[in-house]
Scaffold this motif. Structure first.
Motif, PDB file in Angstrom:
ATOM      1  N   GLU A 143       0.807  -1.221   0.000  1.00  0.00           N
ATOM      2  CA  GLU A 143       0.000   0.000   0.000  1.00  0.00           C
ATOM      3  C   GLU A 143       0.839   1.270   0.000  1.00  0.00           C
ATOM      4  O   GLU A 143       0.453   2.273  -0.584  1.00  0.00           O
ATOM      5  CB  GLU A 143      -0.915  -0.022   1.235  1.00  0.00           C
ATOM      6  CG  GLU A 143      -1.848   1.133   1.364  1.00  0.00           C
ATOM      7  CD  GLU A 143      -2.748   1.007   2.588  1.00  0.00           C
ATOM      8  OE1 GLU A 143      -3.339   2.025   2.973  1.00  0.00           O
ATOM      9  OE2 GLU A 143      -2.873  -0.089   3.155  1.00  0.00           O
ATOM     10  N   VAL A 144       1.991   1.241   0.642  1.00  0.00           N
ATOM     11  CA  VAL A 144       2.796   2.453   0.792  1.00  0.00           C
ATOM     12  C   VAL A 144       4.253   2.271   0.362  1.00  0.00           C
ATOM     13  O   VAL A 144       5.053   3.194   0.501  1.00  0.00           O
ATOM     14  CB  VAL A 144       2.770   2.968   2.244  1.00  0.00           C
ATOM     15  CG1 VAL A 144       1.361   3.358   2.654  1.00  0.00           C
ATOM     16  CG2 VAL A 144       3.349   1.950   3.195  1.00  0.00           C
ATOM     17  N   ALA A 145       4.596   1.126  -0.169  1.00  0.00           N
ATOM     18  CA  ALA A 145       5.994   0.830  -0.481  1.00  0.00           C
ATOM     19  C   ALA A 145       6.543   1.680  -1.619  1.00  0.00           C
ATOM     20  O   ALA A 145       5.820   2.072  -2.524  1.00  0.00           O
ATOM     21  CB  ALA A 145       6.146  -0.642  -0.834  1.00  0.00           C
ATOM     22  N   GLY A 146       7.833   1.917  -1.544  1.00  0.00           N
ATOM     23  CA  GLY A 146       8.537   2.622  -2.602  1.00  0.00           C
ATOM     24  C   GLY A 146       9.380   1.687  -3.451  1.00  0.00           C
ATOM     25  O   GLY A 146       9.883   2.067  -4.504  1.00  0.00           O
ATOM     26  N   VAL A 147       9.558   0.461  -2.988  1.00  0.00           N
ATOM     27  CA  VAL A 147      10.307  -0.558  -3.720  1.00  0.00           C
ATOM     28  C   VAL A 147       9.746  -1.914  -3.301  1.00  0.00           C
ATOM     29  O   VAL A 147       9.250  -2.070  -2.183  1.00  0.00           O
ATOM     30  CB  VAL A 147      11.835  -0.468  -3.431  1.00  0.00           C
ATOM     31  CG1 VAL A 147      12.151  -0.771  -1.984  1.00  0.00           C
ATOM     32  CG2 VAL A 147      12.640  -1.365  -4.354  1.00  0.00           C
ATOM     33  N   ALA A 148       9.787  -2.872  -4.226  1.00  0.00           N
ATOM     34  CA  ALA A 148       9.249  -4.198  -3.924  1.00  0.00           C
ATOM     35  C   ALA A 148      10.173  -5.276  -4.476  1.00  0.00           C
ATOM     36  O   ALA A 148      10.779  -5.104  -5.535  1.00  0.00           O
ATOM     37  CB  ALA A 148       7.855  -4.364  -4.521  1.00  0.00           C
ATOM     38  N   ILE A 149      10.239  -6.373  -3.750  1.00  0.00           N
ATOM     39  CA  ILE A 149      10.859  -7.593  -4.254  1.00  0.00           C
ATOM     40  C   ILE A 149       9.694  -8.394  -4.844  1.00  0.00           C
ATOM     41  O   ILE A 149       8.737  -8.724  -4.135  1.00  0.00           O
ATOM     42  CB  ILE A 149      11.531  -8.407  -3.123  1.00  0.00           C
ATOM     43  CG1 ILE A 149      12.543  -7.575  -2.345  1.00  0.00           C
ATOM     44  CG2 ILE A 149      12.106  -9.710  -3.662  1.00  0.00           C
ATOM     45  CD1 ILE A 149      13.877  -7.413  -2.982  1.00  0.00           C
ATOM     46  N   VAL A 150       9.761  -8.677  -6.151  1.00  0.00           N
ATOM     47  CA  VAL A 150       8.680  -9.369  -6.847  1.00  0.00           C
ATOM     48  C   VAL A 150       9.231 -10.678  -7.410  1.00  0.00           C
ATOM     49  O   VAL A 150      10.253 -10.686  -8.099  1.00  0.00           O
ATOM     50  CB  VAL A 150       8.113  -8.510  -8.003  1.00  0.00           C
ATOM     51  CG1 VAL A 150       6.978  -9.241  -8.718  1.00  0.00           C
ATOM     52  CG2 VAL A 150       7.658  -7.160  -7.493  1.00  0.00           C
ATOM     53  N   PHE A 151       8.539 -11.769  -7.135  1.00  0.00           N
ATOM     54  CA  PHE A 151       8.945 -13.083  -7.621  1.00  0.00           C
ATOM     55  C   PHE A 151       8.202 -13.404  -8.909  1.00  0.00           C
ATOM     56  O   PHE A 151       7.006 -13.147  -9.033  1.00  0.00           O
ATOM     57  CB  PHE A 151       8.641 -14.150  -6.565  1.00  0.00           C
ATOM     58  CG  PHE A 151       9.556 -14.054  -5.386  1.00  0.00           C
ATOM     59  CD1 PHE A 151      10.663 -14.880  -5.290  1.00  0.00           C
ATOM     60  CD2 PHE A 151       9.322 -13.120  -4.397  1.00  0.00           C
ATOM     61  CE1 PHE A 151      11.523 -14.775  -4.202  1.00  0.00           C
ATOM     62  CE2 PHE A 151      10.175 -13.003  -3.306  1.00  0.00           C
ATOM     63  CZ  PHE A 151      11.269 -13.837  -3.207  1.00  0.00           C
ATOM     64  N   ALA A 152       8.953 -13.981  -9.869  1.00  0.00           N
ATOM     65  CA  ALA A 152       8.365 -14.338 -11.153  1.00  0.00           C
ATOM     66  C   ALA A 152       9.126 -15.516 -11.754  1.00  0.00           C
ATOM     67  O   ALA A 152      10.303 -15.727 -11.452  1.00  0.00           O
ATOM     68  CB  ALA A 152       8.411 -13.144 -12.112  1.00  0.00           C
ATOM     69  N   ALA A 153       8.440 -16.247 -12.623  1.00  0.00           N
ATOM     70  CA  ALA A 153       9.049 -17.388 -13.304  1.00  0.00           C
ATOM     71  C   ALA A 153       9.854 -16.894 -14.499  1.00  0.00           C
ATOM     72  O   ALA A 153       9.309 -16.265 -15.401  1.00  0.00           O
ATOM     73  CB  ALA A 153       7.972 -18.365 -13.748  1.00  0.00           C
ATOM     74  N   THR A 154      11.150 -17.200 -14.484  1.00  0.00           N
ATOM     75  CA  THR A 154      12.012 -16.886 -15.620  1.00  0.00           C
ATOM     76  C   THR A 154      12.208 -18.110 -16.504  1.00  0.00           C
ATOM     77  O   THR A 154      12.608 -17.986 -17.656  1.00  0.00           O
ATOM     78  CB  THR A 154      13.386 -16.370 -15.139  1.00  0.00           C
ATOM     79  OG1 THR A 154      13.892 -17.268 -14.151  1.00  0.00           O
ATOM     80  CG2 THR A 154      13.266 -14.981 -14.548  1.00  0.00           C
ATOM     81  N   ALA A 155      11.952 -19.276 -15.930  1.00  0.00           N
ATOM     82  CA  ALA A 155      12.037 -20.534 -16.674  1.00  0.00           C
ATOM     83  C   ALA A 155      10.814 -21.370 -16.299  1.00  0.00           C
ATOM     84  O   ALA A 155      10.906 -22.287 -15.480  1.00  0.00           O
ATOM     85  CB  ALA A 155      13.333 -21.269 -16.351  1.00  0.00           C
ATOM     86  N   PRO A 156       9.650 -21.041 -16.873  1.00  0.00           N
ATOM     87  CA  PRO A 156       8.425 -21.764 -16.530  1.00  0.00           C
ATOM     88  C   PRO A 156       8.601 -23.277 -16.723  1.00  0.00           C
ATOM     89  O   PRO A 156       9.262 -23.713 -17.652  1.00  0.00           O
ATOM     90  CB  PRO A 156       7.383 -21.213 -17.501  1.00  0.00           C
ATOM     91  CG  PRO A 156       7.919 -19.876 -17.905  1.00  0.00           C
ATOM     92  CD  PRO A 156       9.419 -20.022 -17.891  1.00  0.00           C
TER      93      PRO A 156
END
Length: 166
Positions: A143-156
């Motif tokens: 809600e108030v963050a200025g930076v986030a660590i986001v997880f995603a699939a790079t090799a599905p």
């Protein structure tokens, strides 16, 4: 801090459901947003035992405030301190430690929960960058963050071996 500032506000925080940004700013002024940030980046650089004790003291007053600080310190700052590039560390850690930015952690998805191996969010290389496409739920501090660590699939299809943090 927990007794004098957090505890008196705890019931109001829970009843209203509002993000306690004023308490987070007060925590930042006391150095609580840089607990696990190395000293060379402006943090306190404390060990995990002292971090756990600090979070426990705050949790005794308010679980909500404790989770906000734990996510910021342990899931965002420490991740950058341990796995970030020197450039990322220099760009983000001092600002996170000072409380100029709050960190968010974006792992959970509607169909995967917190199981990183089943991420549906995709990260596709686009030149020197990645393009992320997907949906996250329950983004702690989002809600108030200025930076986030986001997880995603790079090799599905490679389950946990194909997941990256951005």
């Amino acid at each position: 801090f927990a007794r004098a500032h957090v505890a008196p506000a705890a019931a109001s925080i829970d009843a209203s459901g509002r993000f306690p940004i004023d308490l987070v700013r007060e925590a930042a002024a006391r150095g609580y947003l840089g607990l696990l940030v190395p000293e060379q980046h402006g943090g306190r650089g404390i060990d995990h035992v002292r971090h756990a004790l600090a979070i426990e003291a705050i949790a005794y007053a308010s679980a909500t405030v404790a989770v906000i600080l734990a996510v910021h310190n342990a899931l965002v700052c420490e991740t950058l301190a341990v796995a970030g590039t020197p450039e990322q560390q220099a760009a983000w850690l001092p600002r996170l430690a000072r409380g100029e930015l709050l960190g968010a952690f974006a792992l959970s998805e509607a169909d995967a929960g917190t199981d990183a191996a089943n991420q549906q969010t995709l990260a596709v290389r686009d030149g020197d960058c990645y393009r992320l496409d997907g949906r996250k739920v329950w983004v702690a501090n989002g809600e108030v963050a200025g930076v986030a660590i986001v997880f995603a699939a790079t090799a599905p299809g490679q389950r946990g071996r194909g997941i990256s943090a951005f």
